[in-house]
Motif scaffolding. Structure first.
Motif, mmCIF file in Angstrom:
data_model
loop_
_atom_site.group_PDB
_atom_site.id
_atom_site.type_symbol
_atom_site.label_atom_id
_atom_site.label_comp_id
_atom_site.label_asym_id
_atom_site.label_seq_id
_atom_site.Cartn_x
_atom_site.Cartn_y
_atom_site.Cartn_z
ATOM 1 N N LEU A 1 18.815 58.672 34.509
ATOM 2 C CA LEU A 1 19.173 60.010 35.375
ATOM 3 C C LEU A 1 17.609 60.676 35.463
ATOM 4 C CD1 LEU A 1 20.761 62.169 36.704
ATOM 5 C CD2 LEU A 1 21.001 63.004 34.536
ATOM 6 N N ILE A 2 16.956 60.773 34.300
ATOM 7 C CA ILE A 2 15.811 61.655 34.394
ATOM 8 C C ILE A 2 14.583 60.817 35.095
ATOM 9 C CG2 ILE A 2 13.607 62.198 33.092
ATOM 10 C CD1 ILE A 2 15.440 63.170 30.959
ATOM 11 N N GLU A 3 14.603 59.593 35.096
ATOM 12 C CA GLU A 3 13.882 58.765 35.932
ATOM 13 C C GLU A 3 14.132 58.701 37.420
ATOM 14 O OE1 GLU A 3 11.181 56.925 35.197
ATOM 15 O OE2 GLU A 3 11.347 57.682 33.218
ATOM 16 N N ARG A 4 15.506 58.758 37.966
ATOM 17 C CA ARG A 4 16.050 58.934 39.166
ATOM 18 C C ARG A 4 15.580 60.248 39.818
ATOM 19 N NH1 ARG A 4 21.662 59.458 39.404
ATOM 20 N NH2 ARG A 4 21.498 61.282 40.283
ATOM 21 N N LEU A 5 15.626 61.345 38.973
ATOM 22 C CA LEU A 5 15.074 62.646 39.337
ATOM 23 C C LEU A 5 13.861 62.677 39.643
ATOM 24 C CD1 LEU A 5 17.356 64.884 36.943
ATOM 25 C CD2 LEU A 5 17.628 64.813 39.397
ATOM 26 N N ALA A 6 13.108 62.180 38.686
ATOM 27 C CA ALA A 6 11.487 62.006 38.952
ATOM 28 C C ALA A 6 11.230 61.347 40.241
ATOM 29 C CB ALA A 6 10.954 61.386 37.673
ATOM 30 N N ASP A 7 11.915 60.362 40.471
ATOM 31 C CA ASP A 7 11.628 59.323 41.578
ATOM 32 C C ASP A 7 11.879 60.219 42.880
ATOM 33 O OD1 ASP A 7 10.782 57.415 39.958
ATOM 34 O OD2 ASP A 7 12.627 56.099 40.471
ATOM 35 N N GLU A 8 13.032 60.860 42.945
ATOM 36 C CA GLU A 8 13.751 61.725 44.066
ATOM 37 C C GLU A 8 12.797 62.920 44.343
ATOM 38 O OE1 GLU A 8 17.356 63.091 43.318
ATOM 39 O OE2 GLU A 8 18.169 61.107 43.459
ATOM 40 N N HIS A 9 12.067 63.513 43.020
ATOM 41 C CA HIS A 9 11.170 64.723 43.197
ATOM 42 C C HIS A 9 9.817 64.014 43.866
ATOM 43 C CE1 HIS A 9 9.292 68.480 41.891
ATOM 44 N NE2 HIS A 9 8.361 67.730 41.729
ATOM 45 N N GLU A 10 9.271 63.054 43.374
ATOM 46 C CA GLU A 10 8.133 62.424 43.774
ATOM 47 C C GLU A 10 8.270 62.121 45.482
ATOM 48 O OE1 GLU A 10 5.140 62.318 42.457
ATOM 49 O OE2 GLU A 10 6.060 63.425 40.895
ATOM 50 N N ARG A 11 9.201 61.391 45.690
ATOM 51 C CA ARG A 11 9.663 61.118 47.151
ATOM 52 C C ARG A 11 9.456 62.373 48.111
ATOM 53 N NH1 ARG A 11 12.795 57.073 45.283
ATOM 54 N NH2 ARG A 11 14.743 58.367 45.420
ATOM 55 N N ALA A 12 10.338 63.377 47.473
ATOM 56 C CA ALA A 12 10.409 64.584 48.405
ATOM 57 C C ALA A 12 9.023 65.340 48.574
ATOM 58 C CB ALA A 12 11.435 65.590 47.710
ATOM 59 N N LEU A 13 8.494 65.365 47.383
ATOM 60 C CA LEU A 13 6.927 66.035 47.665
ATOM 61 C C LEU A 13 6.259 65.216 48.473
ATOM 62 C CD1 LEU A 13 6.046 67.003 43.785
ATOM 63 C CD2 LEU A 13 6.560 68.555 45.947
ATOM 64 N N ALA A 14 6.226 63.758 48.326
ATOM 65 C CA ALA A 14 5.369 62.781 49.495
ATOM 66 C C ALA A 14 5.720 63.119 50.885
ATOM 67 C CB ALA A 14 5.544 61.407 48.980
ATOM 68 N N ASP A 15 7.174 63.383 50.981
ATOM 69 C CA ASP A 15 7.464 63.544 52.327
ATOM 70 C C ASP A 15 7.041 64.695 52.899
ATOM 71 O OD1 ASP A 15 8.907 61.157 52.271
ATOM 72 O OD2 ASP A 15 10.962 62.121 52.089
ATOM 73 N N VAL A 16 6.819 65.953 52.042
ATOM 74 C CA VAL A 16 6.272 67.187 52.641
ATOM 75 C C VAL A 16 5.224 67.287 52.807
ATOM 76 C CG1 VAL A 16 5.820 69.568 51.474
ATOM 77 C CG2 VAL A 16 8.101 68.336 50.952
ATOM 78 N N TRP A 17 4.440 66.421 52.003
ATOM 79 C CA TRP A 17 2.930 66.487 52.316
ATOM 80 C C TRP A 17 2.650 65.413 53.692
ATOM 81 C CZ3 TRP A 17 0.158 69.882 50.862
ATOM 82 C CH2 TRP A 17 0.451 70.625 49.561
ATOM 83 N N GLN A 18 3.441 64.359 53.979
ATOM 84 C CA GLN A 18 3.385 63.767 55.044
ATOM 85 C C GLN A 18 3.687 64.287 56.095
ATOM 86 O OE1 GLN A 18 5.714 60.251 54.507
ATOM 87 N NE2 GLN A 18 3.991 59.236 53.180
ATOM 88 N N GLU A 19 4.591 65.356 56.261
ATOM 89 C CA GLU A 19 4.877 66.198 57.469
ATOM 90 C C GLU A 19 3.808 66.973 57.706
ATOM 91 O OE1 GLU A 19 8.404 68.433 56.881
ATOM 92 O OE2 GLU A 19 9.682 66.382 56.319
ATOM 93 N N ASP A 20 2.803 67.464 56.833
ATOM 94 C CA ASP A 20 1.729 68.409 57.339
ATOM 95 C C ASP A 20 0.737 67.677 57.979
ATOM 96 O OD1 ASP A 20 3.258 70.439 56.207
ATOM 97 O OD2 ASP A 20 1.950 70.566 54.391
#
Length: 127
Positions: free
Chosen positions: A108-127
């Motif tokens: 679960l922690i690994e999945r949360l970490a992956d989701e968090h990293e993907r979300a942050l990457a998506d935010v930075w790609q939008e800018d």
């Protein structure tokens, strides 16, 4: 000069930038240098801060906040496992269940970490 309720007062704020942030801000300001409205940085900043649309993007919380607590739980499970092995008072099935639970928490922690990293990457790609 005294203040009266009908009188408008200016507000001054101090901003601090990292070197990378300042590099980006300065590049944006320089790109606007041909416009006489933005000769002064204060005018540029005021326009940028009052005319820019702000988007709030929800990013899942970092699992790092709970990692320490889960680690302590894992240590407790390990201690119980060692105690059970020494005393023989806990069945293998119970021990396996505890180990499986810990593995599920880890996944679960690994999945949360992956989701968090993907979300942050998506935010930075939008800018």
């Amino acid at each position: 000069m005294s203040w009266s309720p009908g009188r408008r007062r200016n507000v001054q704020k101090l901003l601090t930038f990292t070197p990378e942030e300042w590099e980006q801000v300065d590049a944006n300001w320089t790109a606007c240098a041909t416009d006489p409205r933005y000769e002064r940085f204060a005018d540029f900043a005021r326009a940028a801060l009052t005319r820019t649309q702000i988007r709030v993007i929800e990013v899942p919380p970092s699992p790092m906040a709970i990692r320490g607590e889960v680690r302590r739980i894992g240590i407790n499970i390990n201690e119980l496992t060692h105690l059970a092995n020494r005393t023989g008072t806990v069945s293998d099935a119970v021990l396996e269940e505890a180990i499986d639970a810990l593995e599920r928490v880890d996944a679960l922690i690994e999945r949360l970490a992956d989701e968090h990293e993907r979300a942050l990457a998506d935010v930075w790609q939008e800018d």
